[in-house]
Design a protein around this motif. Sequence first.
Motif, PDB file in Angstrom:
ATOM      1  N   GLN A  61       0.827  -1.202   0.000  1.00 22.32           N
ATOM      2  CA  GLN A  61       0.000   0.000   0.000  1.00 22.32           C
ATOM      3  C   GLN A  61       0.866   1.258   0.000  1.00 22.32           C
ATOM      4  N   SER A  62       2.014   1.182   0.639  1.00 18.44           N
ATOM      5  CA  SER A  62       2.933   2.320   0.692  1.00 18.44           C
ATOM      6  C   SER A  62       3.738   2.465  -0.603  1.00 18.44           C
ATOM      7  N   VAL A  63       4.205   1.347  -1.148  1.00 17.67           N
ATOM      8  CA  VAL A  63       5.125   1.371  -2.289  1.00 17.67           C
ATOM      9  C   VAL A  63       4.409   1.553  -3.632  1.00 17.67           C
ATOM     10  N   PHE A  64       3.235   0.949  -3.804  1.00 13.22           N
ATOM     11  CA  PHE A  64       2.570   0.950  -5.111  1.00 13.22           C
ATOM     12  C   PHE A  64       2.325   2.338  -5.704  1.00 13.22           C
ATOM     13  N   PRO A  65       1.839   3.309  -4.941  1.00 12.76           N
ATOM     14  CA  PRO A  65       1.644   4.637  -5.555  1.00 12.76           C
ATOM     15  C   PRO A  65       2.960   5.255  -6.043  1.00 12.76           C
ATOM     16  N   ARG A  66       4.023   5.079  -5.262  1.00 15.45           N
ATOM     17  CA  ARG A  66       5.331   5.603  -5.689  1.00 15.45           C
ATOM     18  C   ARG A  66       5.848   4.836  -6.895  1.00 15.45           C
ATOM     19  N   PHE A  67       5.662   3.515  -6.892  1.00 20.49           N
ATOM     20  CA  PHE A  67       6.067   2.681  -8.018  1.00 20.49           C
ATOM     21  C   PHE A  67       5.384   3.165  -9.294  1.00 20.49           C
ATOM     22  N   ASP A  68       4.058   3.343  -9.227  1.00 18.76           N
ATOM     23  CA  ASP A  68       3.291   3.778 -10.402  1.00 18.76           C
ATOM     24  C   ASP A  68       3.781   5.125 -10.919  1.00 18.76           C
ATOM     25  N   ALA A  69       4.009   6.064 -10.003  1.00 22.83           N
ATOM     26  CA  ALA A  69       4.457   7.403 -10.406  1.00 22.83           C
ATOM     27  C   ALA A  69       5.841   7.353 -11.053  1.00 22.83           C
ATOM     28  N   LEU A  70       6.755   6.614 -10.448  1.00 17.87           N
ATOM     29  CA  LEU A  70       8.110   6.519 -11.003  1.00 17.87           C
ATOM     30  C   LEU A  70       8.112   5.785 -12.340  1.00 17.87           C
ATOM     31  N   PHE A  71       7.345   4.714 -12.442  1.00 13.44           N
ATOM     32  CA  PHE A  71       7.292   3.959 -13.689  1.00 13.44           C
ATOM     33  C   PHE A  71       6.708   4.818 -14.802  1.00 13.44           C
ATOM     34  N   ASP A  72       5.617   5.533 -14.498  1.00 13.10           N
ATOM     35  CA  ASP A  72       4.979   6.386 -15.505  1.00 13.10           C
ATOM     36  C   ASP A  72       5.877   7.527 -15.940  1.00 13.10           C
TER      37      ASP A  72
END
Length: 186
Positions: A61-72
């Motif tokens: 829950q903590s990592v996924f939003p950051r992962f999505d933003a960095l990947f995008d």
Amino acid sequence: CSSACASASRRRSVAVRSIRLRRMSSIVRARAATSGVPLTGTVKAALLEEQAEKDLAAVCQSVFPRFDALFDSGDYGAVLDLLYELRPSVDAFFDNVMVMCDDMDMRLNRLNLLKSLVDRLGRVADFAALQVRAALAGGDATAAETALLTATKVLDKAATKKIIHWKAAARNISRLSTAVNKAKSA
């Protein structure tokens, strides 16, 4: 030596993480086919029982939003660094949680937790390909070319073991080769 040792350690860690991804993918694919219920990747917090699965869900829950933003945004080096945050929780999950427990609701919830991870990590397709993209983003065509050789071997092996479809592997190799050749000629 310290940068060379750190680089070697990172490569070993990437290999271990690839194995974990393969294990998660195999579990999700095999169990989704036999459970008769489609997996959505949605986790129900009320069904999290073991501490290791609660911890993994919290980290996701903590990592996924950051992962999505960095990947995008195309910051693949930061995506790779971010994946290191998942490792302790994923390792603890596999060491302490029985995914295929008797309670069907709990089993499906655990499979959905794994599916949410596989879906995110599958976007990266392969960590070796991520290294090629990171080298290209850093403007290092020589490092990208070296990483491409490794990525090609890893993608071919993944296709051979049916972790990814052979056409997806070929498409990834082709796109990475085109990007590396373009960077070399620039």
